[in-house]
Design a protein around this motif. Structure first.
Motif, mmCIF file in Angstrom:
data_model
loop_
_atom_site.group_PDB
_atom_site.id
_atom_site.type_symbol
_atom_site.label_atom_id
_atom_site.label_comp_id
_atom_site.label_asym_id
_atom_site.label_seq_id
_atom_site.Cartn_x
_atom_site.Cartn_y
_atom_site.Cartn_z
ATOM 1 N N LEU A 73 -5.135 0.427 2.674
ATOM 2 C CA LEU A 73 -4.396 0.359 1.586
ATOM 3 C C LEU A 73 -3.271 -0.694 1.629
ATOM 4 C CD1 LEU A 73 -3.330 4.084 1.198
ATOM 5 C CD2 LEU A 73 -5.222 2.779 0.040
ATOM 6 N N ASN A 74 -3.338 -1.675 0.572
ATOM 7 C CA ASN A 74 -2.276 -2.683 0.750
ATOM 8 C C ASN A 74 -1.479 -2.406 -0.812
ATOM 9 O OD1 ASN A 74 -2.491 -5.833 -1.275
ATOM 10 N ND2 ASN A 74 -1.256 -5.378 0.534
ATOM 11 N N SER A 75 -0.046 -2.545 -0.527
ATOM 12 C CA SER A 75 0.952 -2.239 -1.697
ATOM 13 C C SER A 75 1.338 -3.727 -1.911
ATOM 14 C CB SER A 75 2.090 -1.413 -1.264
ATOM 15 O OG SER A 75 2.666 -2.102 -0.069
ATOM 16 N N GLY A 76 1.060 -4.056 -3.315
ATOM 17 C CA GLY A 76 1.384 -5.495 -3.875
ATOM 18 C C GLY A 76 2.576 -5.945 -3.624
ATOM 19 N N HIS A 77 2.767 -7.022 -2.933
ATOM 20 C CA HIS A 77 3.916 -7.908 -2.621
ATOM 21 C C HIS A 77 4.557 -6.940 -1.623
ATOM 22 C CE1 HIS A 77 3.169 -10.117 -6.424
ATOM 23 N NE2 HIS A 77 2.687 -9.220 -7.030
ATOM 24 N N ARG A 89 8.579 -1.910 -4.333
ATOM 25 C CA ARG A 89 9.072 -0.735 -3.890
ATOM 26 C C ARG A 89 8.160 0.442 -4.773
ATOM 27 N NH1 ARG A 89 15.074 -0.060 -2.975
ATOM 28 N NH2 ARG A 89 14.586 1.881 -1.814
ATOM 29 N N VAL A 90 8.013 0.107 -6.090
ATOM 30 C CA VAL A 90 7.399 1.027 -6.873
ATOM 31 C C VAL A 90 5.692 1.188 -6.255
ATOM 32 C CG1 VAL A 90 6.346 1.806 -9.044
ATOM 33 C CG2 VAL A 90 8.636 0.543 -8.766
ATOM 34 N N ALA A 91 5.100 0.097 -5.846
ATOM 35 C CA ALA A 91 3.724 -0.009 -5.503
ATOM 36 C C ALA A 91 3.792 0.780 -3.975
ATOM 37 C CB ALA A 91 3.323 -1.482 -5.380
ATOM 38 N N THR A 127 -8.534 8.158 7.990
ATOM 39 C CA THR A 127 -7.593 7.478 8.871
ATOM 40 C C THR A 127 -7.297 6.291 7.615
ATOM 41 O OG1 THR A 127 -8.777 7.827 10.968
ATOM 42 C CG2 THR A 127 -7.355 5.648 10.519
ATOM 43 N N VAL A 128 -5.978 6.044 7.706
ATOM 44 C CA VAL A 128 -5.300 4.947 6.740
ATOM 45 C C VAL A 128 -5.003 3.835 7.604
ATOM 46 C CG1 VAL A 128 -3.784 4.414 4.962
ATOM 47 C CG2 VAL A 128 -5.015 6.684 4.841
ATOM 48 N N VAL A 129 -5.262 2.737 6.986
ATOM 49 C CA VAL A 129 -4.615 1.442 7.510
ATOM 50 C C VAL A 129 -3.861 0.810 6.789
ATOM 51 C CG1 VAL A 129 -4.978 -0.843 8.622
ATOM 52 C CG2 VAL A 129 -6.433 1.090 9.364
ATOM 53 N N PHE A 130 -2.516 0.818 6.713
ATOM 54 C CA PHE A 130 -1.740 0.029 5.797
ATOM 55 C C PHE A 130 -1.346 -1.462 6.043
ATOM 56 C CE2 PHE A 130 2.610 -1.660 4.896
ATOM 57 C CZ PHE A 130 2.705 -1.582 3.511
ATOM 58 N N VAL A 131 -1.515 -2.246 5.037
ATOM 59 C CA VAL A 131 -1.330 -3.596 5.468
ATOM 60 C C VAL A 131 -0.318 -4.050 4.389
ATOM 61 C CG1 VAL A 131 -3.350 -4.549 4.064
ATOM 62 C CG2 VAL A 131 -2.318 -6.008 5.646
ATOM 63 N N SER A 132 0.591 -4.647 4.451
ATOM 64 C CA SER A 132 1.820 -4.900 3.651
ATOM 65 C C SER A 132 1.514 -6.080 2.691
ATOM 66 C CB SER A 132 3.132 -5.536 4.295
ATOM 67 O OG SER A 132 2.842 -6.835 4.955
ATOM 68 N N GLY A 133 2.345 -6.393 1.665
ATOM 69 C CA GLY A 133 1.969 -7.234 0.653
ATOM 70 C C GLY A 133 2.276 -8.560 0.956
ATOM 71 N N SER A 161 -6.029 -2.474 -3.065
ATOM 72 C CA SER A 161 -4.587 -3.102 -3.446
ATOM 73 C C SER A 161 -3.829 -2.342 -4.445
ATOM 74 C CB SER A 161 -4.716 -4.611 -3.446
ATOM 75 O OG SER A 161 -3.702 -5.133 -3.436
ATOM 76 N N VAL A 162 -2.718 -1.898 -4.382
ATOM 77 C CA VAL A 162 -1.937 -1.215 -5.570
ATOM 78 C C VAL A 162 -0.856 -2.105 -6.127
ATOM 79 C CG1 VAL A 162 -0.949 0.644 -6.059
ATOM 80 C CG2 VAL A 162 -2.758 0.765 -4.360
ATOM 81 N N HIS A 163 -0.987 -2.310 -7.379
ATOM 82 C CA HIS A 163 0.234 -2.993 -7.856
ATOM 83 C C HIS A 163 0.688 -2.657 -9.303
ATOM 84 C CE1 HIS A 163 -1.024 -7.094 -6.193
ATOM 85 N NE2 HIS A 163 -1.936 -6.194 -5.658
ATOM 86 N N VAL A 164 1.807 -2.910 -9.511
ATOM 87 C CA VAL A 164 2.464 -2.332 -10.941
ATOM 88 C C VAL A 164 2.943 -3.591 -11.571
ATOM 89 C CG1 VAL A 164 3.310 -0.105 -10.271
ATOM 90 C CG2 VAL A 164 4.842 -2.019 -10.126
ATOM 91 N N GLU A 165 2.904 -3.672 -12.874
ATOM 92 C CA GLU A 165 3.282 -5.013 -13.755
ATOM 93 C C GLU A 165 4.759 -4.791 -14.325
ATOM 94 O OE1 GLU A 165 2.644 -7.756 -14.320
ATOM 95 O OE2 GLU A 165 0.515 -8.303 -13.729
#
Length: 621
Positions: free
Chosen positions: A416-420, A452-454, A471-477, A519-523
């Motif tokens: 999972l990648n949170s945008g930015h 922060r929202v993402a 199993t979740v691997v988080f990778v930053s934006g 990859s998760v984003h908001v606009e």
């Protein structure tokens, strides 16, 4: 009697047979008719205490009634001997509720039913257990009874209610003992906030021990809630009493940690009011945001207490910076990062900047962002940059998150990648994504940042996936904007050459067929606020199944934010060769029709449950 799986004719009532999906509504109806409660471990079922509260009972009374001896919960387990009643012929839900000392809304909430529910003939419903001698609350005994809204302090309410403060004991009571006494009062009383034993324990909290009591309460054995959550969840207690108790804790903590900030207090209070004002059918008060604010206050105090960083002769000049440390997630020989870690980013004076200086510059820059022009002194949070002391570059943050349960996603890996939300490799500036301000419940402008929202959405998705065995691997934006594309960061991470050591091992040991990337984003399209901007984008052929499944499940479970499926050439999708991948744009924060959903904890969980269903369908081939 312990929790047990109830079997009918030797079979689990929730077991799928011949590819059939169990009719949960029928199963629940049948369970109510037998006086049984099926544990779903979802929603407000965060422990046996929460279930007991649903039935207007203390934990002790509930265990005595059901014969339970353990506090642990397992999904699909059945609790027996639950009070229930059959609706009489020709009568409705209101009649049944009144006959059992309840309001119709309480009956519906207890049974998890919508407001317009139409009962069938002879249907059974859970009811509150009948008590011969209902205990009177402190506020009921008070003569004359005060109007809670007149008073601003929980302590003041108790003084008016003629509950004497406990005489100072000869031996000073410890924060742990206070926490234990409050917990005991909560477990042994229905509507504890307002009962004398709770009051006597609570009034021992003050501006010198609030932080320690909060920590000790969370550390208590067999405890599944925070102190704030415990108070708010006492639904049979006076609403104003609960609110004042929470604000009293906040004020004591603010004084103890020297974090007296009127704006932050107002934000905390607005969150409290919002949760108490939400419709009953949306469940119990959710204190997650308030708990985070409390934790933030305590963490800030602890960091401020540490010695300040000393400026290196080789670093860019700046005022003193609080010293903090983050654990390196770079693997290899990279060392942990502190505020004093010297980076290869140069300041305007030509000297190398420390990690602490980059963070400080990021905060100052954000406060001047034109997106926050309507916000008075916006509250900005920034992490230290994840600087790799071995490669001398800023890199993405990676984190391995282990499964919390078992299910269809056992042995599956979801990245999972949170945008930015990362620092630029080239100049060390922070990438928050799009920013703007929105009005809170009191009409004041509050700063909103995409990263922060993402991140909040990703956290909810991670919790849901891990509960199903993933199993979740988080990778930053900032994977692309931060220069990670040039560095081929994702490609190297999937090959087990980048990221934390435990992440590298998982990447090497996992088959790509058992992996998925999202990859998760908001606009924030302020120039076109009516556009929802809900899209899910795929690049490779293998990606389309995931995008289509996300569209399908959100269309069914969260139609107002159903994303359009679009093809695009994206780095994150191209980099994840052999792995199904998509980029999800959840929606446009500037669109007032969906802003509340994008910022609501309840809606974020509901939305991400649909996404988790889509991921599960994609991975279970």
């Amino acid at each position: 009697m312990n929790f047990e799986i109830k079997e009918l004719n030797g079979a689990n009532p929730l077991e799928k047979r011949d590819n059939e999906v169990p009719d949960m509504e029928k199963i629940k109806k049948d369970a109510r008719a037998r006086g049984e409660y099926i544990v779903t471990v979802s929603g407000d079922e965060k422990g046996l205490t929460a279930i007991a509260r649903k039935f207007n009972m203390s934990l002790t009374d509930f265990k005595n009634m059901t014969g339970l001896t353990k506090d642990t919960l397992d999904k699909n387990q059945v609790i027996k001997n639950i009070p229930h009643a059959q609706i009489p012929d020709g009568k409705g839900l209101k009649y049944l509720a009144e006959q059992n000392g309840m309001k119709e809304e309480e009956l519906l909430a207890l049974n998890g039913l919508p407001k317009n529910y139409k009962p069938s003939k002879g249907e059974h419903f859970y009811i509150y257990p009948k008590k011969q001698n209902e205990e009177k609350t402190v506020t009921q005994e008070a003569k004359p009874q005060p109007k809670p809204e007149k008073y601003k302090s929980f302590v003041k309410l108790y003084e008016i209610a003629e509950v004497d403060k406990p005489v100072a004991p000869k031996k000073e009571v410890t924060p742990k003992e206070i926490a234990e006494q409050i917990r005991e009062a909560v477990c042994n009383n229905t509507g504890a906030v307002g009962k004398e034993d709770f009051a006597k324990a609570f009034l021992k909290i003050n501006e010198k021990n609030a932080k320690e009591v909060i920590k000790e309460y969370e550390a208590l054995p067999k405890n599944d809630e925070t102190l704030i959550n415990a108070i708010c969840s006492e639904v049979r207690s006076n609403t104003q009493l609960r609110k004042d108790a929470v604000m009293t804790i906040y004020d004591y903590l603010a004084k103890q940690t020297k974090n007296i900030n009127p704006q932050k207090r107002q934000e905390f209070k607005a969150e409290l009011e919002k949760e108490f004002d939400k419709p009953w059918y949306k469940g119990m008060v959710d204190t997650e945001n308030m708990d985070n604010m409390i934790e933030e206050m305590m963490s800030a105090n602890e960091k401020a207490a540490e010695p300040t960083a000393k400026n290196s002769g080789k670093s860019s000049n700046s005022s003193s910076i609080p010293n903090e440390t983050i654990k390196s997630t770079n693997g290899g020989n990279s060392k942990d990062i502190t505020s004093n870690t010297l980076t290869t980013i140069k300041g305007s004076d030509g000297n190398y900047a420390t990690a602490g200086q980059l963070k400080k510059w990021a905060i100052n820059s954000a406060k001047k962002d034109k997106g926050f022009s309507k916000v008075d002194n916006p509250y900005i949070v920034r992490p230290l940059p994840n600087y790799n002391t071995e490669t001398k570059k800023i890199e993405a943050v990676t984190k391995l998150q282990e499964p919390t349960g078992k299910g269809n996603l056992n042995n599956k890996v979801v990245i999972l990648n949170s945008g930015h939300g990362g620092y630029q490799q080239s100049n060390g500036s922070f990438d928050p994504g799009t920013v703007l301000s929105v009005k809170n419940a009191e009409g004041k402008e509050m700063p909103i940042e995409e990263w922060r929202v993402a991140q909040s959405f990703v956290d909810k998705l991670s919790d849901e996936l891990r509960s199903r065995g993933a199993t979740v691997v988080f990778v930053s934006g900032a994977v692309r904007n931060g220069g990670m594309a040039k560095q081929h960061y994702l490609e190297n991470m999937l090959a087990g050459k980048k990221g934390a050591d435990d992440v590298r091992k998982v990447m090497k040991d996992s088959d790509k067929d058992d992996m998925l990337f999202l990859s998760v984003h908001v606009e924030s399209v302020k120039e076109n606020p009516k556009d929802k901007k809900c899209t899910v984008r795929y690049t490779k052929g293998v990606d389309k199944k995931l995008s289509d499944n996300i569209n399908k499940h959100l269309k069914k479970g969260f139609p107002q934010l159903t994303p359009k499926v679009e093809h695009d050439e994206l780095y994150v999708n191209n980099a994840t060769k052999g792995v199904s991948s998509s980029l999800l744009e959840i929606g446009n924060i500037a669109n007032e029709d969906i802003t509340n959903s994008l910022l609501s904890t309840y809606d974020q969980k509901k939305y991400m449950k649909c996404v988790a269903d889509a991921i599960e369908e994609t991975l279970i081939k």
